[in-house]
Design an enzyme around this catalytic site. Structure first.
Site, PDB file in Angstrom:
ATOM      1  N   LYS A   1      12.647  59.166  25.474  1.00  0.00           N
ATOM      2  CA  LYS A   1      12.632  60.001  24.273  1.00  0.00           C
ATOM      3  C   LYS A   1      11.434  59.691  23.371  1.00  0.00           C
ATOM      4  O   LYS A   1      10.949  60.563  22.662  1.00  0.00           O
ATOM      5  CB  LYS A   1      13.934  59.858  23.492  1.00  0.00           C
ATOM      6  CG  LYS A   1      15.101  60.420  24.276  1.00  0.00           C
ATOM      7  CD  LYS A   1      16.223  60.907  23.411  1.00  0.00           C
ATOM      8  CE  LYS A   1      17.124  61.790  24.277  1.00  0.00           C
ATOM      9  NZ  LYS A   1      18.495  61.823  23.925  1.00  0.00           N
TER      10      LYS A   1
ATOM     11  N   LYS B   1      16.762  64.766  35.735  1.00  0.00           N
ATOM     12  CA  LYS B   1      18.172  64.905  35.344  1.00  0.00           C
ATOM     13  C   LYS B   1      18.394  66.225  34.588  1.00  0.00           C
ATOM     14  O   LYS B   1      17.524  66.645  33.826  1.00  0.00           O
ATOM     15  CB  LYS B   1      18.504  63.727  34.431  1.00  0.00           C
ATOM     16  CG  LYS B   1      19.936  63.570  34.065  1.00  0.00           C
ATOM     17  CD  LYS B   1      20.102  62.494  32.999  1.00  0.00           C
ATOM     18  CE  LYS B   1      19.615  62.970  31.648  1.00  0.00           C
ATOM     19  NZ  LYS B   1      19.956  62.140  30.516  1.00  0.00           N
TER      20      LYS B   1
ATOM     21  N   LYS C   1      20.109  68.415  28.045  1.00  0.00           N
ATOM     22  CA  LYS C   1      20.548  69.543  27.217  1.00  0.00           C
ATOM     23  C   LYS C   1      19.393  70.445  26.766  1.00  0.00           C
ATOM     24  O   LYS C   1      19.587  71.367  26.000  1.00  0.00           O
ATOM     25  CB  LYS C   1      21.302  69.029  25.986  1.00  0.00           C
ATOM     26  CG  LYS C   1      22.639  68.372  26.320  1.00  0.00           C
ATOM     27  CD  LYS C   1      23.261  67.717  25.082  1.00  0.00           C
ATOM     28  CE  LYS C   1      24.431  66.826  25.436  1.00  0.00           C
ATOM     29  NZ  LYS C   1      24.601  65.707  24.511  1.00  0.00           N
TER      30      LYS C   1
END
Ligand code: TYM
Length: 333
Positions: free
Chosen positions: A114, A198, A201
């Protein structure tokens, strides 16, 4: 209160929930509540670690509660609550933050991913310290298991290190050692547009969102990236797209990857295979979506949260008091 083993997990209300969240976590919660005293919360404080629109945070939060209920969580077996409704999470966080190390936190994959594209000077302290709050979330309820997808395992491992450190330091079993439990099949659902990544969202093309219309879901599956062959077998390295779809099919059918593979041995066309996978996903998600809409529209959500809050506070405060006493804070009546 009762002698059942305990389970705790949560979902962060950022963005739209995906099929990854569903298979990796949500779907398993119903079964867990049959065997464990279960605590499931909405990790709303965690959602603040990256900028988020306040209105979106509120509606995502309500959505998740409705998803929990739609997934079959029964309030008599599972306490459903908001993290921000239980102040003990923040209080234990303030204590535990002194027992984890900068080195440990900077090695967390989620933090590294992130923060990779961010200006180093402007990385939020909350993003860095995220796993500390997660340790507090877990340890307040003294759970035996923490059901999560594979990507959260590292955080639970860190929590285990902390338990060991804390208990050793005070020579007492203050915290029970929690264990991450991931589904046998489907612990890491990959993106449909890039099956080496992966499903998260934030990728509208590669994600199946739980709120997507059925025709959109079908379209996304039919256009999932696959390799150039035509046989259906599990080989995540050379056939990541097909392997991911096989994984999705197996997880939703409650069968092993090998069993799923055997079912498709006579199919030599990806289109035909994808159609069967899409049917399977819709067979599961369409009724789930209907239940979700019902829960969202009736007024049960606040009642559910109020009941869950009371039970969660009771447990959390008990642990918090024990920890306060252990570390030497002056606890008085
Ligand atoms: P979150 O909100 O990112 O994800 C919720 C759950 O979904 C799982 N998951 C997946 N499983 C399989 N394949 C995928 N592609 C996939 N993407 C997500 C996650 O592993 C997770 O189980 N930090 C947590 C929330 C949290 C928490 C906790 C969980 C906060 N405190 C304490 C357990 C215990 C998170 O951000 O999950």
């Amino acid at each position: 209160m009762c002698n059942m083993k305990r389970s705790l997990s949560g979902i962060k209300p950022t963005g739209n929930l995906t099929l990854g969240n569903y298979i990796g976590a949500l779907r398993g919660f119903k079964k867990v509540q049959e065997e464990y005293e279960s605590f499931i919360f909405v990790a709303d404080l965690h959602a603040l670690t990256l900028p988020i629109d306040p209105q979106a945070l509120r509606s995502n939060t309500k959505d998740i509660v409705a998803f929990y209920l739609a997934a079959g969580l029964d309030v008599n077996k599972t306490s459903i609550f908001l993290q921000s409704d239980v102040p003990a999470h923040s209080e234990l966080n303030s204590i535990l933050i002194n027992y984890l190390y900068m080195g440990e936190l900077s090695r967390m994959t989620q933090f590294k991913d992130k923060s990779a594209k961010m200006n180093h000077e402007a990385i939020g302290v909350g993003l860095f310290a995220y796993p500390v709050l997660m340790c507090a979330d877990i340890l307040l309820y003294q759970p035996d298991i923490v059901p999560v997808g594979e990507d959260q395992r590292q955080h639970v491992e860190l929590c285990r290190d902390l338990v060991h450190r804390f208990n050793t330091r005070y020579s007492k079993e203050i915290f029970i050692m929690p264990k991450a439990v991931t589904p046998k099949v489907g612990a890491r659902i990959m993106s449909l547009s890039d099956p080496t990544k992966k499903m998260s969202k934030s990728d509208p093309k590669g994600d199946i969102f739980l709120k997507d219309e059925p025709n959109v879901i079908r379209k996304k599956i039919m256009s999932a990236i696959t390799d150039t062959g035509s046989d259906i077998f599990y080989d995540p390295e050379n056939k990541p797209g097909i392997s991911n779809l096989l994984q999705i099919y197996a997880a939703l059918s409650d069968i092993s990857i090998e069993e799923a593979q055997a079912k498709f041995k006579d199919i030599h066309q990806y289109g035909e295979f994808k159609k069967i996978v899409a049917d399977k996903v819709l067979e599961e998600l369409v009724p789930f979506q209907e239940r979700y809409k019902e829960f969202l529209n009736n007024k049960t959500i606040n009642d559910v949260l109020n009941a869950g809050k009371d039970k969660a506070r009771y447990f959390a405060n008990k642990t918090l008091t024990k920890v306060k006493k252990t570390v030497g804070l002056y606890v008085h009546e």
